[in-house]
Structure formats: C-alpha cells, structure tokens
Design a protein around this motif. Structure first.
Motif, mmCIF file in Angstrom:
data_model
loop_
_atom_site.group_PDB
_atom_site.id
_atom_site.type_symbol
_atom_site.label_atom_id
_atom_site.label_comp_id
_atom_site.label_asym_id
_atom_site.label_seq_id
_atom_site.Cartn_x
_atom_site.Cartn_y
_atom_site.Cartn_z
ATOM 1 N N ASN A 90 0.863 -1.175 0.000
ATOM 2 C CA ASN A 90 0.000 0.000 0.000
ATOM 3 C C ASN A 90 0.900 1.225 0.000
ATOM 4 O O ASN A 90 2.115 1.101 0.139
ATOM 5 C CB ASN A 90 -0.991 0.015 1.162
ATOM 6 C CG ASN A 90 -2.281 0.737 0.767
ATOM 7 O OD1 ASN A 90 -2.259 1.787 0.132
ATOM 8 N ND2 ASN A 90 -3.414 0.138 1.115
ATOM 9 N N ARG A 91 0.278 2.369 -0.162
ATOM 10 C CA ARG A 91 1.060 3.576 -0.386
ATOM 11 C C ARG A 91 0.407 4.772 0.311
ATOM 12 O O ARG A 91 -0.817 4.876 0.334
ATOM 13 C CB ARG A 91 1.091 3.798 -1.906
ATOM 14 C CG ARG A 91 1.637 5.096 -2.360
ATOM 15 C CD ARG A 91 1.492 5.172 -3.875
ATOM 16 N NE ARG A 91 1.785 6.501 -4.334
ATOM 17 C CZ ARG A 91 1.336 7.018 -5.466
ATOM 18 N NH1 ARG A 91 0.574 6.288 -6.256
ATOM 19 N NH2 ARG A 91 1.649 8.227 -5.827
ATOM 20 N N VAL A 92 1.235 5.603 0.875
ATOM 21 C CA VAL A 92 0.749 6.893 1.379
ATOM 22 C C VAL A 92 1.514 7.947 0.606
ATOM 23 O O VAL A 92 2.745 7.926 0.598
ATOM 24 C CB VAL A 92 1.017 7.059 2.898
ATOM 25 C CG1 VAL A 92 0.579 8.439 3.374
ATOM 26 C CG2 VAL A 92 0.307 5.982 3.700
ATOM 27 N N SER B 245 -4.899 11.627 -1.020
ATOM 28 C CA SER B 245 -5.963 11.625 -2.029
ATOM 29 C C SER B 245 -7.200 10.858 -1.563
ATOM 30 O O SER B 245 -7.144 9.648 -1.382
ATOM 31 C CB SER B 245 -5.436 10.985 -3.307
ATOM 32 O OG SER B 245 -4.225 11.576 -3.661
ATOM 33 N N PHE B 246 -8.269 11.599 -1.404
ATOM 34 C CA PHE B 246 -9.537 11.012 -0.953
ATOM 35 C C PHE B 246 -10.674 11.585 -1.784
ATOM 36 O O PHE B 246 -10.505 12.600 -2.458
ATOM 37 C CB PHE B 246 -9.802 11.394 0.519
ATOM 38 C CG PHE B 246 -8.925 10.687 1.492
ATOM 39 C CD1 PHE B 246 -9.097 9.334 1.749
ATOM 40 C CD2 PHE B 246 -7.922 11.362 2.169
ATOM 41 C CE1 PHE B 246 -8.298 8.673 2.654
ATOM 42 C CE2 PHE B 246 -7.108 10.703 3.073
ATOM 43 C CZ PHE B 246 -7.300 9.360 3.315
ATOM 44 N N MET C 15 -14.122 2.899 4.473
ATOM 45 C CA MET C 15 -14.941 1.707 4.181
ATOM 46 C C MET C 15 -14.755 1.288 2.725
ATOM 47 O O MET C 15 -14.668 0.099 2.413
ATOM 48 C CB MET C 15 -16.430 1.992 4.439
ATOM 49 C CG MET C 15 -16.847 1.899 5.883
ATOM 50 S SD MET C 15 -16.487 0.308 6.675
ATOM 51 C CE MET C 15 -17.563 -0.791 5.779
ATOM 52 N N TYR C 16 -14.689 2.282 1.847
ATOM 53 C CA TYR C 16 -14.462 1.993 0.422
ATOM 54 C C TYR C 16 -13.144 1.247 0.245
ATOM 55 O O TYR C 16 -13.068 0.196 -0.405
ATOM 56 C CB TYR C 16 -14.464 3.325 -0.345
ATOM 57 C CG TYR C 16 -14.025 3.232 -1.787
ATOM 58 C CD1 TYR C 16 -14.739 2.455 -2.699
ATOM 59 C CD2 TYR C 16 -12.908 3.928 -2.244
ATOM 60 C CE1 TYR C 16 -14.341 2.381 -4.023
ATOM 61 C CE2 TYR C 16 -12.512 3.864 -3.564
ATOM 62 C CZ TYR C 16 -13.233 3.090 -4.446
ATOM 63 O OH TYR C 16 -12.828 3.011 -5.763
ATOM 64 N N TYR D 2 -10.082 -4.069 -0.520
ATOM 65 C CA TYR D 2 -9.038 -5.005 -0.095
ATOM 66 C C TYR D 2 -9.633 -6.207 0.646
ATOM 67 O O TYR D 2 -8.939 -6.874 1.405
ATOM 68 C CB TYR D 2 -8.006 -4.285 0.772
ATOM 69 C CG TYR D 2 -7.037 -3.451 -0.052
ATOM 70 C CD1 TYR D 2 -5.779 -3.945 -0.406
ATOM 71 C CD2 TYR D 2 -7.378 -2.194 -0.505
ATOM 72 C CE1 TYR D 2 -4.898 -3.194 -1.167
ATOM 73 C CE2 TYR D 2 -6.508 -1.431 -1.275
ATOM 74 C CZ TYR D 2 -5.272 -1.931 -1.599
ATOM 75 O OH TYR D 2 -4.394 -1.183 -2.365
ATOM 76 N N ARG E 105 -5.760 4.421 6.346
ATOM 77 C CA ARG E 105 -6.180 3.685 5.147
ATOM 78 C C ARG E 105 -5.133 2.637 4.764
ATOM 79 O O ARG E 105 -5.474 1.496 4.440
ATOM 80 C CB ARG E 105 -6.394 4.667 3.991
ATOM 81 C CG ARG E 105 -6.697 3.989 2.669
ATOM 82 C CD ARG E 105 -7.109 4.972 1.598
ATOM 83 N NE ARG E 105 -6.067 5.936 1.297
ATOM 84 C CZ ARG E 105 -6.209 6.945 0.439
ATOM 85 N NH1 ARG E 105 -7.350 7.108 -0.193
ATOM 86 N NH2 ARG E 105 -5.219 7.784 0.205
ATOM 87 N N GLU F 159 -16.516 6.918 5.348
ATOM 88 C CA GLU F 159 -16.933 6.470 4.010
ATOM 89 C C GLU F 159 -15.726 6.154 3.139
ATOM 90 O O GLU F 159 -15.705 5.148 2.417
ATOM 91 C CB GLU F 159 -17.811 7.541 3.351
ATOM 92 C CG GLU F 159 -19.197 7.641 3.984
ATOM 93 C CD GLU F 159 -19.948 8.916 3.636
ATOM 94 O OE1 GLU F 159 -21.162 8.965 3.876
ATOM 95 O OE2 GLU F 159 -19.319 9.900 3.161
#
Lengths: 282, 318
Positions: B136-138, B143-144, B155-156, B161, B205, B152
């Motif tokens: 994964n990446r930050v 970016s959301f 949860m997406y 995943y 996330r 929300e």
C-alpha cells in the motif's frame, strides 16, 4: 469449491465498494442530483409538449385525441428511456473521470481488484440510479400528460430494458477509458458518443426519417431496439415472444459490448501505465 | 500517539494479525522484500497535435518528424535496488529526480520500459494481483473523495481489499480513536479536515489493508512537528510489530537519518549512492576533507551536485 466461494465473496465485497461509494457520492453531491433530475424532467415535459401541441403547429392539420395520446406516450417513453440510458451510460462512463477529479485514481488502480468486478459494481449502481431517476421523472410527467398504460406489458418492458442495459454498460466502459487516454478532454468525448446514440436511435422520432446511411448506425445502436421494444410492450402490450428479433439483437449486442468494453479498458489501462497518464495531472 | 493496535487479544488486532499472516503466506518466506533490476522509464512531454497523427495515418510508410517542442524525460535510468525484508529504506532526491516514478513502478501503476520490479519474488507486471495484496502507499497528497467522510473513504478502501464490512467498521473506529481523530469529525466531509488530519486518515487507510511493503511518498511533508512525530512513530511501530518493509521518500534529512536502515540517493533518475546514513556521512566527510563525518545535508548536496535553491519546484518527470 471453497476457493470459488471465497472468490465470489471477495468480488461481492469489491462490487459493494463501488455501489456504496457511488451511493455516498450521490448523497454528498445531492445538488448535482437535483440539477440532473430537474433537467431531465423539464426536458421530458418540453419535448412531450411538441406532441400535445401538434394540432396547433400546422394550420388545418388535425389528429384525434386518441392519436395525440399515442404520440404523447411515444414521447413520454422516449424521454424516460433516454433519461435511463443517459444515467446508466454516464454512471459507468464517468467511473474514472470522478476518480481523476478527486485524485483517487491511482489508489483504485493499486487495489487488487478485477476490472469486471469494478464494472459490475458500477453497473448495479447505475441500474438502480437510472430506475429511481426515471421513475421520479415518470411520476412528475404523469401530472402533466394523460398517460394510458392500461394495455402495457410491464414484464416485457423490464426484460427489454435490462437486456439493453448490458449494452449501455459495455459502451459506457469503453467510453470510461477516454479520460485516462486524453487527460484534458477525454471526459467530454463521452458526450459525443451519447449524442450520436440520441441522434440515431429513435428517441424522439422514428429512425425511418433519417438518411439511409444514418439508419445503418440506427441498426447497430442497442437503444433503437430498446426503445422499439418498450414502445411495443407499453403502448400495444406486446409480449416478449413477439419481439424475438429485438431480443436476440440485444443479447448479441450485450454479449459483444461487455467483453469489448473490458478489452478496450485493458488496452487503455496498459497504455496509461506505459505513458504515465494515470497520474492526477496527466 | 498511542500504539495503533496495542492489545494483542482484542478482536481488531487479531483480525489485523490474520490478514498480515495471509499476506506473509504470499511471500513464500522470501527475505527480499523488493528487487529492482535495471529499471528505466522515459516520458515524452508535449503533444504533436492532431495534424501529426493525421499525416501519420494517411502516410504510414513515410516518416513524419515529431514537433520540436516535444521533449523526452528520462525519469528512471537503469535503477537497481535490493531491499531486505523488515527494513526501512529512505530514498532521497531533489524534486523531479525520479522518486515518485520509482514508487509508481513498484505499486503497479507504471510499466517500465526496461528492467523488472519484484515484490517478495512476485513480478509487478505479471503477478499484479498478488503484489497489490502485499503493498500500500501513502503519498504526499492525501488523495480522498473530498466530500466523503473519513468513515466512508475508509470503508471503500477496506472493501476493495476484501476486509469484511463489520470488521472494517470496528477497526476504522479503533484506528481513528488511536490517531486522535474525534468521533464528531468522522462523519463529516474529509475536505473540512486539516492537512495533518487528512494525512493521518491516509495512514489509517494504508494500515487498514495490512500491507507488508509500505510505500511512503513524502508522508510528512507539510505536517506540523507534532503530527510529523506521530507519523514517524507509526512508521517505526509498523516495522516493529507488523513485519512491514518500508520505502520512504522524504526531503527531511533528520527524518531519513532517524528512521532509515539504509539510504538511497537518486539523482536524474539514477541511483547515485546507496548505504547506511553513517557510512554515507563518513565517506563524504573524507571526500570533503572534514575531520569528522559530514552531515546528511552535505551528502545530499554532494550527490545531487547542486544547491537547494536550484531545485525546480515542478516535479516534471514525476
């Protein structure tokens, strides 16, 4: 069998992710929704008044009230189906445009998900969204016009609409690639596809009035068969077995456009990954 | 900041541990978290315009010269790097040096022109799905979907995943509790939050999906000192408790020195140096004729060959 069950569960969760996300976006951007539904209703009413006022347009021209009612019904169905098609098509075609606007495209593409699952999740939402908006439009239009659906065969209408939806989803998925390939104006190119479908599919007039070369496009547009089938089922009450040719064409169209959409999408994604166009700012 | 999931017996921790174990099973015990072999990537900037393509289409056999305003940018030039499991590697470089391009190539978002990238022995192109389950990446921009709430958005991500909904919901609240994001903020649009808060949600996330290779692209840029310290603590905790390997890009030399087991300096798309911070400082101290080790700032200047002020703010080739 366990791994099949696991795969179904996994893909259902991903499809639900897109369904829930789109629902949340609709909820949060409710003002856009209001604009869109108002536009569709006003447009539908305006177009349908052309039929209602037919006798007044040409001096000396007269058609009976029952013929006028039929003409009104033809346009009510045309405008309502067009709202449904537009909503379905846009929801799928804008799948990645929204992500590009928000800057989340790379995150979605980094997730371990199958493209067909993405497409399925977005399509389920599109169908629900399309049905709800179209139902609201029809309820409002019923307040303005005499809509006689006493002869309607609703089951046939629903089957035809769902069969046609598969094709619109396929076309939408093909169009959804454009913003990835053409970062600045790709999303606008989707409007061209939509407007050509509007022109050639007999939404407001019979396709027979079009020039012969345009009728070739009508023959390959799934919307032509959906509109024809819906009018025959809702106005004349024809059952599904009396329109097998349309049904078969819609099945073939869906069976071709969905794999074609996935293929084009894969190629577009590969191109975007080779050229670095997944990035937010191109 | 509290430990993200401190109690080994609570259900959220057990769920995270289960997902980490699933990811670990995909690594086949490989001790090489990342093998980058001779990766090159160039981009062509500037469009030829429709006339160029029309000419090409009409006369495919005839060579049509591209317009002079087109320029080729070599973003990565024969980059090779080997990162061992459960280590933190820092990638330092000026703006536009190729750091983000490298991260995109690792995270399956970019297909290199040449070379290969393997994550725990899985090729990022041919085994994309497996690699995506491991990483994964930050990024520098959190970016959301801006109008959606943190809940929300998370949860997406969790559903993408394959984290079950009820499990994800509990874990999201536990993570946000521990990241200090108040309950009343969690259901409001994320665009109303400060950048530091958004970056914390971005970290939540990444954590939610239990990656064992985490790509952190300038995660602390623009954060206040407290938020920065919290993020840094999180990075160390992730390595210590979750078998994570971390690739970190940063412009903060102190951060790189404090966190990273090794440091790669990338300049003009090439790896200019690769060693521990202490070794690099010693080596450049000797090169500069100093009595002791140089600072990491000196090392950076030495390898990037120009002063800070010369750096272009525009990340042209990233």
């Amino acid at each position: 069998m366990q791994s099949f069950g696991h795969s179904v569960q996994r893909n259902s969760r991903v499809a639900l992710a897109f369904l829930e996300r789109n629902f949340n976006l609709t909820k949060r951007y409710w003002a856009w929704e209001l604009v869109w539904i108002t536009y569709n209703i006003v447009n539908g009413i305006s177009v349908t008044y052309i039929a209602a006022g037919a006798n007044a347009v040409i001096p000396g021209f007269h058609i009976s009230q029952s013929q006028l009612n039929t003409a009104i019904l033809v346009l009510v169905i045309g405008t309502a189906v067009w709202s449904y098609i537009s909503t379905c098509f846009d929801d799928v075609a804008m799948l990645f445009t929204i992500e590009k606007w928000e800057g989340t495209l790379e995150y979605t593409f980094m997730a371990p998900i199958k493209r067909i699952t993405m497409m399925f999740g977005a399509s389920v939402y599109a169908v629900i969204h399309g049905f709800v908006l179209t139902a609201i439009q029809l309820v409002v239009m019923a307040m303005f016009f005499h809509i006689d659906l006493s002869q309607a065969n609703f089951w046939t209408a629903i089957i035809i609409l769902l069969l046609g939806t598969a094709s619109f989803v396929g076309f939408g998925f093909i169009t959804s690639v454009l913003p990835m390939l053409f970062t600045e104006y790709g999303d606008k190119m989707g409007f061209i596809v939509r407007s050509v479908i509007l022109l050639v599919s007999g939404v407001y007039y019979p396709v027979t009035v079009l020039p012969k070369w345009m009728q070739t496009l009508s023959a390959i547009s799934p919307a032509t068969y959906v509109l024809d089938g819906l009018r025959r089922s809702l106005i004349n009450g024809q059952p599904i077995w009396q329109m097998w040719s349309s049904v078969i064409i819609l099945i073939i169209s869906g069976a071709v456009s969905i794999p074609a959409g996935l293929w084009v999408f894969r190629k577009g994604e590969e191109y975007a990954k080779r050229t670095g166009k997944l990035k937010r700012n191109g | 900041m509290q430990q993200l999931l401190p109690d080994a017996k609570d259900p959220e921790t057990l769920a995270v541990n289960r997902r980490i174990a699933e990811a670990q099973a995909l690594t086949n015990g490989s001790q090489d978290a990342l093998i980058i072999s001779h990766v090159s990537k160039h981009f062509t900037k500037g469009s030829n315009g429709p006339l160029y393509y029309l000419k090409k289409m009409l006369r495919p056999s005839q060579k049509t010269p591209p317009h002079s305003h087109q320029r080729v940018i070599r973003a990565l030039d024969d980059v090779s790097l080997n990162v061992k499991r459960n280590t933190i590697i820092g990638v330092l470089g000026s703006n536009g040096s190729g750091k983000s391009t490298l991260i995109r190539a690792i995270s399956t978002l970019l297909i290199p022109d040449k070379g290969s990238v393997k994550v725990f022995d899985h090729d990022v192109i041919t085994e994309r799905d497996t690699v995506q389950r491991l990483i994964n990446r930050v990024s520098v921009e959190a970016s959301f979907f801006r109008r959606l709430s943190p809940i929300e958005n998370l949860m997406y991500s969790a559903r993408l995943y394959n984290v079950p909904g009820s499990e994800a919901r509990k874990q999201i609240h536990a993570l946000l509790d521990r990241l200090g994001i108040r309950k009343e903020r969690r259901n409001h649009p994320i665009e109303d939050m400060s950048r530091g808060m958004q970056q914390k949600v971005a970290i939540a996330r990444a954590f939610l999906t239990s990656p064992i290779l985490l790509l952190l692209d300038e995660p602390t840029t623009g954060l206040d000192p407290r938020s920065k310290a919290e993020v840094q603590q999180f990075i160390l905790e992730l390595r210590a408790n979750h078998d994570a390997t971390i690739l970190l890009t940063t412009h903060d030399m102190d951060e790189a020195e404090a966190l990273c087991d090794s440091i790669a300096i990338i300049d003009n798309g090439r790896i200019a140096a690769l060693n521990t911070a202490a070794e690099l400082r010693k080596q450049i101290g000797e090169e500069m004729g100093l009595s002791g080790p140089a600072t990491l700032h000196d090392v950076f200047m030495w390898y990037t060959g120009r002063a800070w002020k010369d750096d272009d703010d525009e990340d042209d080739n990233e």
